[in-house]
Design a protein around this motif. Structure first.
Motif, PDB file in Angstrom:
ATOM      1  N   ILE A   1     -58.410  42.709  56.343  1.00 19.72           N
ATOM      2  CA  ILE A   1     -57.142  42.402  55.690  1.00 19.72           C
ATOM      3  C   ILE A   1     -56.300  43.679  55.708  1.00 19.72           C
ATOM      4  O   ILE A   1     -56.736  44.723  55.220  1.00 19.72           O
ATOM      5  CB  ILE A   1     -57.344  41.900  54.257  1.00 19.72           C
ATOM      6  N   VAL A   2     -55.105  43.578  56.271  1.00 16.61           N
ATOM      7  CA  VAL A   2     -54.210  44.720  56.381  1.00 16.61           C
ATOM      8  C   VAL A   2     -53.071  44.539  55.378  1.00 16.61           C
ATOM      9  O   VAL A   2     -52.327  43.560  55.445  1.00 16.61           O
ATOM     10  CB  VAL A   2     -53.638  44.851  57.805  1.00 16.61           C
ATOM     11  N   ILE A   3     -52.944  45.471  54.444  1.00 15.99           N
ATOM     12  CA  ILE A   3     -51.877  45.422  53.470  1.00 15.99           C
ATOM     13  C   ILE A   3     -50.610  45.975  54.113  1.00 15.99           C
ATOM     14  O   ILE A   3     -50.598  47.110  54.602  1.00 15.99           O
ATOM     15  CB  ILE A   3     -52.221  46.239  52.210  1.00 15.99           C
ATOM     16  N   THR A   4     -49.542  45.175  54.132  1.00 18.59           N
ATOM     17  CA  THR A   4     -48.309  45.568  54.803  1.00 18.59           C
ATOM     18  C   THR A   4     -47.134  45.514  53.833  1.00 18.59           C
ATOM     19  O   THR A   4     -47.254  45.074  52.692  1.00 18.59           O
ATOM     20  CB  THR A   4     -48.017  44.644  56.002  1.00 18.59           C
ATOM     21  N   GLY A   5     -45.963  45.945  54.308  1.00 21.31           N
ATOM     22  CA  GLY A   5     -44.755  45.869  53.516  1.00 21.31           C
ATOM     23  C   GLY A   5     -44.138  47.236  53.292  1.00 21.31           C
ATOM     24  O   GLY A   5     -44.657  48.258  53.730  1.00 21.31           O
ATOM     25  N   SER A   6     -43.010  47.256  52.598  1.00 26.88           N
ATOM     26  CA  SER A   6     -42.349  48.518  52.272  1.00 26.88           C
ATOM     27  C   SER A   6     -41.675  48.381  50.924  1.00 26.88           C
ATOM     28  O   SER A   6     -41.423  47.297  50.439  1.00 26.88           O
ATOM     29  CB  SER A   6     -41.326  48.878  53.341  1.00 26.88           C
ATOM     30  N   GLY A   7     -41.397  49.517  50.304  1.00 29.98           N
ATOM     31  CA  GLY A   7     -40.760  49.487  48.997  1.00 29.98           C
ATOM     32  C   GLY A   7     -41.747  49.768  47.888  1.00 29.98           C
ATOM     33  O   GLY A   7     -42.859  50.219  48.110  1.00 29.98           O
ATOM     34  N   ASP A   8     -41.345  49.500  46.642  1.00 33.51           N
ATOM     35  CA  ASP A   8     -42.217  49.686  45.478  1.00 33.51           C
ATOM     36  C   ASP A   8     -42.836  48.342  45.124  1.00 33.51           C
ATOM     37  O   ASP A   8     -42.164  47.318  45.106  1.00 33.51           O
ATOM     38  CB  ASP A   8     -41.404  50.217  44.291  1.00 33.51           C
ATOM     39  N   TYR A   9     -44.118  48.377  44.781  1.00 33.67           N
ATOM     40  CA  TYR A   9     -44.852  47.131  44.681  1.00 33.67           C
ATOM     41  C   TYR A   9     -45.487  46.914  43.323  1.00 33.67           C
ATOM     42  O   TYR A   9     -45.868  47.846  42.640  1.00 33.67           O
ATOM     43  CB  TYR A   9     -45.958  47.090  45.745  1.00 33.67           C
TER      44      TYR A   9
END
Length: 296
Positions: A94-102
């Motif tokens: 499982i690859v955690i992706t995305g950008s910004g504050d989470y």
């Protein structure tokens, strides 16, 4: 006449066979052609679990992305109780992706997330703030036989259990596991890389209830001792037992208390909370025989 009938039957059979082939009568080639035309399943993990209800199990056989979002990721439907994602004997990623504050990853409807035989990695970017280094998890969590190739942050009333898992700190300033809020139990886990476990409440909204680390191994951490204690309330209980710690670093000169290789305490001394240390060895020496040192 008999020969004529035989010739006619032979001719009819030959014509039927030719028609069968012309119409695609070869079932194996037809099946192969149709399967190759099927669209590739590129759904993310959260998309695969959108309609999960009750107690739901997903057998994962390939790499899937899980996209973190600003307001958190709530997996499953509004009626889900428990989601189990199992990579099976061969494992899955499982690859955690995305950008910004989470926000954190958790199950919807206060349900439970269970991951088995999964390797986690984190490719997120452009985060801001002090917690830029970790995948954030919250709520009821169970991890079995999982590998964390990037750091973990437990928050938002986490109730986490890790069994037979491995953690890697990938940077000199990153802890493999940060206990920010809630409780966690670790059994038979391995820590490598630069830093081990941090216990610290970053705000008055955080409340670390308990941490139990049993039969775990901390090996050659390059930047810190196995544990780092920051600021947290006196009701917190930290239990470390049956652990093997080898080749980890001395406690820092700017900390208030420590035992080389074992732990350092920056703000909260071990006498100010419930700290239980049983049957641990630090570079082959029983921790019970080691006396903490202090800085004035």
């Amino acid at each position: 006449m008999r020969n004529g009938k035989k010739y006619l039957l032979w001719l009819l059979a030959l014509t039927a066979c030719a028609g069968f082939v012309a119409c695609g009568g070869d079932s194996s080639s037809s099946s192969s052609s149709s399967s190759s035309d099927e669209p590739e399943d590129t759904r993310t993990l959260e998309e695969m679990l959108t309609e999960a209800t009750g107690e739901y199990t997903l057998q994962l056989t390939e790499t899937r992305e899980l996209t973190q979002q600003a307001f958190g990721v709530h997996l499953g439907s509004d009626s889900v109780k428990k989601i189990t994602v199992d990579g099976g004997e061969d494992g899955a990623e499982i690859v955690i992706t995305g950008s910004g504050d989470y926000g954190c990853i958790c199950a919807n409807n206060s349900g439970e997330l269970v991951f088995k035989n999964i390797t986690f990695s984190d490719t997120t970017y452009t985060k801001s703030g002090w917690n830029t280094w970790a995948t954030e998890w919250g709520g009821k969590l169970t991890f079995e036989n999982c590998t964390f190739q990037s750091e973990v942050l437990l928050k938002e009333d986490a109730e986490a259990t890790f069994t037979n898992c491995s953690f890697t700190s990938t940077d000199t300033k990153k802890y493999a596991l940060w206990m920010l809020d809630g409780s966690a139990k670790l059994n038979n886990c391995i820590f490598t890389g630069y830093r081990g476990i941090k216990v610290h409440e970053a705000s008055i909204a955080d409340d670390v209830v308990s941490l139990t680390v049993d039969d775990c191994t901390f090996s050659n951490l390059a930047s810190k001792p196995a544990f780092a204690f920051g600021t947290f309330n006196q009701a917190t209980t930290v239990t470390v037992k049956n652990c093997t710690i080898t080749g980890c670093q001395p406690w820092a000169d700017d900390s208030k208390e420590g035992i080389d290789g074992f732990y350092e305490a920056d703000d909260t001394l071990t006498a100010d909370f419930t700290f239980i240390s049983e049957n641990n060895t630090i570079d082959g020496v029983p921790s019970d025989t080691l006396i903490p040192e202090f800085n004035n």
